[in-house]
Design an enzyme around this catalytic site. Structure first.
Site, PDB file in Angstrom:
ATOM      1  CB  CYS A   1      -0.910   0.047   1.221  1.00 26.19           C
ATOM      2  SG  CYS A   1      -1.415  -1.545   1.834  1.00 26.19           S
TER       3      CYS A   1
ATOM      4  NE  ARG B   1       1.636  -9.754   4.590  1.00 24.55           N
ATOM      5  CZ  ARG B   1       0.393  -9.751   4.143  1.00 24.55           C
ATOM      6  NH1 ARG B   1      -0.438 -10.707   4.521  1.00 24.55           N
ATOM      7  NH2 ARG B   1      -0.026  -8.815   3.330  1.00 24.55           N
TER       8      ARG B   1
ATOM      9  CD  GLN C   1      -0.509  -9.269  -0.819  1.00 20.41           C
ATOM     10  OE1 GLN C   1       0.064  -8.185  -0.775  1.00 20.41           O
ATOM     11  NE2 GLN C   1      -1.516  -9.568  -0.015  1.00 20.41           N
TER      12      GLN C   1
ATOM     13  CG  ASP D   1      -1.923  -5.480  -3.041  1.00 22.12           C
ATOM     14  OD1 ASP D   1      -3.155  -5.381  -2.932  1.00 22.12           O
ATOM     15  OD2 ASP D   1      -1.122  -5.119  -2.151  1.00 22.12           O
TER      16      ASP D   1
ATOM     17  CG  HIS E   1      -3.548  -0.290  -2.772  1.00 22.70           C
ATOM     18  ND1 HIS E   1      -2.398  -1.001  -3.064  1.00 22.70           N
ATOM     19  CD2 HIS E   1      -3.943  -0.702  -1.543  1.00 22.70           C
ATOM     20  CE1 HIS E   1      -2.109  -1.778  -2.038  1.00 22.70           C
ATOM     21  NE2 HIS E   1      -3.024  -1.630  -1.094  1.00 22.70           N
TER      22      HIS E   1
ATOM     23  CE  LYS F   1     -12.026  -9.326   6.548  1.00 19.79           C
ATOM     24  NZ  LYS F   1     -10.886 -10.203   6.689  1.00 19.79           N
TER      25      LYS F   1
ATOM     26  CG  HIS G   1      -6.183  -2.014   1.118  1.00 15.59           C
ATOM     27  ND1 HIS G   1      -4.870  -1.791   1.419  1.00 15.59           N
ATOM     28  CD2 HIS G   1      -6.890  -1.132   1.864  1.00 15.59           C
ATOM     29  CE1 HIS G   1      -4.776  -0.825   2.312  1.00 15.59           C
ATOM     30  NE2 HIS G   1      -5.990  -0.402   2.604  1.00 15.59           N
TER      31      HIS G   1
END
Ligand SMILES: [Zn+2]
Ligand SMILES: [Zn+2]
Length: 639
Positions: free
Chosen positions: A333, A362, A380, A382, A384, A464, A510
């Site tokens: 992000c 992680r 990911q 991913d 945004h 979410k 996200h």
């Protein structure tokens, strides 16, 4: 005699003398339908429990979820009884029902192995056949301690000593006695189908300072058919295990030298991932996303500002160079927000959809790592989305369409869940939460998609939607998530100039579609049992020669396929054809092409599909065309 009032869900009300055992109220039905326990105002009770008060009685049938739990827990007692009679001196500890089965932990001076299972199962069968009544007895703590001391069961004594209750319940069947809250089946004969499945070491009370016990796992079902189906699925899951297939198909490895949870992609695995990534890039560009790329490490101050340092530090990796601290990104992000902030944004620029195949790290606990499904470094898909509050609904619908398209391509059914505001510890105003939750709900409703609500399960920064796909074995996997976030735009002071000329806060969404590539590849591998569809197969065609004289023609075919962009391998070794075919089959390649004299003479090829179906001989160009068609996804030629 005092009467108590018993109510049933159908509205029937009966008066009975106080102290009547539950089984005294049983409906008259066939043996198979007979309940195995009941709930009195929600509390699970044995059929032999005397009723001291009235209330709502709901029967628990054997095949209901709770009934199966009672069955499995009762089977664990039978197993403990069998083990104690076969191995004198074994001490019992605890034996609960767990997801899909039960276990019992034993203190024993030998290690059990699956070779011991048939003997234990035979003994269990004997106990079941004897149809021993299972008797509940309530005694004082002191009495219970005395009983288990006498029987040489120190673990039970320790358990009772820790109990606050003045009275405890015991369950007896034949010469076996256990401390237990229950409920249990009324007799051992009610157990119809069980199987011991595995054995493992486990510390007493889960504490590694304590003695290591032997844990035997098993499972039980109301019918033999249900047990068989379960065992088949277990075997199928073993056969499809992506760690095993990853090795056999040479896709990836995880090497302790590099570090636990860190994936090494071998050429075929890397090709598979590249194919997926190319697919993703194309699908995102098509839907108005812009590809961005952020750095792998970002300054510590930034992680402090985002709140990650405070809330997420334990899962992050850090490094320091020239006195400057950096955090290795666990999420993508921050860079995306910095890109947003790189210039002044107008409402006319929105929505902005930044997409990154972002690699994150992680620190997951070593005990939780599992092949590709749980790793420490992953990528990911991913994105945004930064938009105005008015655009939120349309953006979420767009993501839901995206999810639907992608799940269709992979042929995965899926379900949707909304997680709403947690009771405590959230940020953002009531108005923000209402608007965001409403946006998620109305997007689902307008898209006519069924969904479940997980009340209070949202993130601290916003509600979410979670998407769970279902694989070939009907297992559910979390893939896409769509999260609305008010916190980050606030913390990073993101803004856009509205039509009114004033500064406003954008909303941030996200979202991932496949989730982590590693995990998705693991799921795909198990779903397809390694037989990837032609468009994803790292190798699409393998050429096999029967004998050496065919090599020149086979080389020509090979060159043509490579030129056409088909992923092809050759096996022109001077080996028996049968062996070459078997090896190629193991690799689960979509097409095998055997080239013999006949093919050379007629300049043809005879492909054989992985499904075992031989196709009529055809020219090379026709074959090329077929493969290309099969590999085209969403109408675009794909290779
Ligand atoms: Zn029990
Ligand atoms: Zn994010």
């Amino acid at each position: 005699m005092e009467q108590i009032e018993i109510r049933f869900p159908d509205g029937t009300v009966l008066l009975h003398p106080k102290g009547i055992p539950l089984r005294g109220l049983l409906p008259e039905k066939g043996e198979d339908d007979q309940p195995v326990a009941a709930r009195l105002d929600g509390q699970m009770l044995d059929l032999q429990t005397p009723l001291e008060r009235g209330g709502l009685v709901e029967w628990i049938g054997l095949s209901s979820e709770s009934g199966v739990e009672v069955l499995r827990h009762s089977t664990s007692h039978v197993m403990a009884q069998a083990v104690q009679s076969l191995y004198p001196g074994v001490k019992v500890t605890i034996g609960p029902a767990v997801r899909e089965g039960f276990y019992y932990d034993f203190d024993v001076d030998r290690a059990f192995s699956p070779e011991d299972f048939p003997r234990i199962e035979d003994k269990m069968k004997e106990i079941v056949d004897r149809n021993l009544p299972v008797v509940r007895r309530v005694v004082s703590r002191e009495e219970a301690i005395r009983i288990f001391r006498e029987r040489g069961e120190p673990y039970k004594v320790e358990l009772i000593e820790d109990l606050p209750d003045p009275q405890v319940s015991l369950y007896e069947q034949g010469d076996f006695i256990d401390l237990c809250r229950g409920p249990h089946l009324s007799s051992t004969g009610r157990i119809k189908a069980f199987k011991l499945t595995s054995v493992a070491g486990a510390y007493w009370r889960g504490d590694e300072r304590n003695k290591m016990l032997q844990r035997i796992y098993g499972t039980a079902f109301p019918t033999a058919e249900a047990l068989e189906k379960h065992l088949f699925l277990l075997e199928e899951a073993r056969r499809r295990d992506h760690r095993k297939l990853g090795r056999e198909l040479d896709l990836f490895s995880i090497n302790e030298e590099a570090g636990a949870g860190l994936v090494l992609y071998h050429p075929k695995g890397a090709l598979l991932r590249t194919l997926l990534e190319d697919f993703e890039k194309r699908e995102h560009l098509k839907r108005g996303y812009q590809i961005v790329i952020g750095p792998q490490i970002l300054k510590l101050d930034l992680w402090k500002r985002s709140g990650h340092y405070e809330n997420y530090r334990d899962k992050m990796y850090f490094t320091e160079v020239e006195g400057q601290g950096y955090g290795i990104k666990p999420m993508n992000c921050l860079a995306h927000m910095l890109i947003y902030k790189s210039k002044i944004r107008s409402y006319r620029d929105l929505p902005l959809r930044y997409f990154e195949l972002g690699t994150v790290h992680r620190h997951e606990k070593s005990g939780e790592l599992h092949g590709l499904l749980r790793v420490r470094g992953f990528t990911q898909d991913d994105a945004h989305i930064l938009c105005t509050p008015d655009q939120l609904n349309a953006e979420i619908k767009g993501i839901l369409d995206f999810v639907a398209d992608v799940m269709k391509i992979f042929d995965f059914p899926y379900t949707l869940e909304i997680s709403t505001r947690p009771e405590q510890g959230t940020i953002g105003s009531d108005e923000d939460w209402d608007r965001a939750t409403h946006a998620l709900r109305s997007a689902l409703e307008e898209s006519k998609l069924p969904y479940q609500i997980n009340k209070g399960e949202g993130a601290f920064y916003g509600p979410k939607i979670d998407v769970k796909l279902q694989d070939a074995l009907k297992r559910e996997w979390q893939c896409a998530t769509i999260q609305v976030d008010f916190a980050m735009p606030e913390r990073f002071e993101l803004s856009y100039i509205g039509a009114d000329g004033e500064k406003h806060r954008p909303v941030m969404v996200h979202r991932v579609i496949l989730g982590a590539m590693e995990r998705f590849i693991g799921v795909l591998t198990e779903h397809f049992a390694g037989a990837f569809p032609t468009w994803l197969a790292p190798v699409q065609v393998i050429l096999l020669t029967v004998t050496d004289p065919q090599i020149p023609y086979a080389e020509k075919v090979y060159r043509r396929l490579v030129e056409a962009g088909i992923r092809v391998e050759k096996d022109f070794r001077n080996e028996k054809l049968g062996l070459k075919i078997r090896e190629a089959e193991m690799q689960k390649i979509p097409y095998m092409v055997v080239i013999g004299d006949r093919e050379v003479q007629k300049e043809l090829i005879s492909p054989r599909a992985r499904t075992g179906k031989a196709q009529a001989a055809m020219g090379i160009e026709e074959f090329v065309q077929n493969i290309k068609e099969e590999s085209s996804i969403g109408g675009e030629s794909y290779r």
